[in-house]
Design an enzyme around this catalytic site. Structure first.
Site, PDB file in Angstrom:
ATOM      1  N   GLU A 103      -1.273  -1.378  -4.989  1.00 53.22           N
ATOM      2  CA  GLU A 103      -2.458  -0.593  -5.309  1.00 53.22           C
ATOM      3  C   GLU A 103      -2.148   0.431  -6.396  1.00 53.22           C
ATOM      4  OE1 GLU A 103      -5.927   0.672  -2.506  1.00 53.22           O
ATOM      5  OE2 GLU A 103      -4.367   2.201  -2.396  1.00 53.22           O
ATOM      6  N   ASP A 162      -2.383   1.014   7.413  1.00 49.19           N
ATOM      7  CA  ASP A 162      -1.629   0.880   6.162  1.00 49.19           C
ATOM      8  C   ASP A 162      -1.165  -0.560   5.955  1.00 49.19           C
ATOM      9  OD1 ASP A 162      -1.399   3.768   5.181  1.00 49.19           O
ATOM     10  OD2 ASP A 162      -0.699   3.927   7.245  1.00 49.19           O
ATOM     11  N   ASP A 216       0.885  -1.165   0.000  1.00 46.09           N
ATOM     12  CA  ASP A 216       0.000   0.000   0.000  1.00 46.09           C
ATOM     13  C   ASP A 216       0.924   1.216   0.000  1.00 46.09           C
ATOM     14  OD1 ASP A 216      -2.271   1.645   0.206  1.00 46.09           O
ATOM     15  OD2 ASP A 216      -2.090   1.699   2.382  1.00 46.09           O
TER      16      ASP A 216
END
Length: 174
Positions: free
Chosen positions: A67, A139, A8
């Protein structure tokens, strides 16, 4: 059993999550955050790059999900996020990992069953799917969700002969 790294990305905090895909689900291996602190952007990107490489060298994943950049209201923030993604992607490519990219909606759909899930819902599903007893940092939780999404996507593509081709730079295109 395949080790999968989820990333992420962020220019200040980059979450990572490592899971083992057993073919019957995912098992938690590790997670955490790479914190860059204050400083100039090039220095922070170097910390992201080195941190991701260290995670790869420590745990030995063979594939990585990351992502995709979303459309942010602040163009400067979107550019910095894109640069952090780039640093993480280069680290993975240098270590020979296959790399796949997922939108936030794809990750939420794979983990929570709906692309409109909020961060807390995703975090709770990650805890449930990986049988965690404590909440990971948000996160890190997002990174674990990306790894789970990648495991699900790989398992649905591989029986059909898809998902194994590599294009330039070792990136897996789905």
């Amino acid at each position: 059993m395949t080790l999968i790294l989820g990333i992420d990305p962020g220019s200040r905090i980059t979450g990572y999550g490592v899971v083992r895909d057993t073919g019957r689900g995912c098992v938690y291996v590790a997670s955490g955050c790479i914190r860059t602190g204050a400083g100039e952007l090039p220095d922070r990107l170097q910390i992201v790059y080195r941190g991701v490489r260290e995670v790869i060298q420590t745990y030995g994943p063979v594939t990585m999900g990351i992502e995709k950049v979303f459309m942010a209201r602040n163009a400067d923030s979107a550019l910095k996020l894109g640069q952090a993604r780039g640093a993480a992607i280069v680290a993975g490519a240098e270590e020979g990992l296959e790399i796949a990219e997922y939108t936030a909606t794809q990750v939420k759909q794979a983990v929570a069953g709906t692309g409109g899930a909020n961060k807390e819902q995703v975090q709770m599903m990650v805890m449930h799917l990986l049988k965690l007893t404590t909440k990971p940092q948000i996160d890190a939780s997002d990174a674990l969700a990306i790894a789970i999404c990648h495991a699900h996507t790989r398992s649905s593509l591989l029986p059909h002969g898809l998902g194994t081709a590599r294009s330039r730079g070792g990136r897996l295109r789905l």
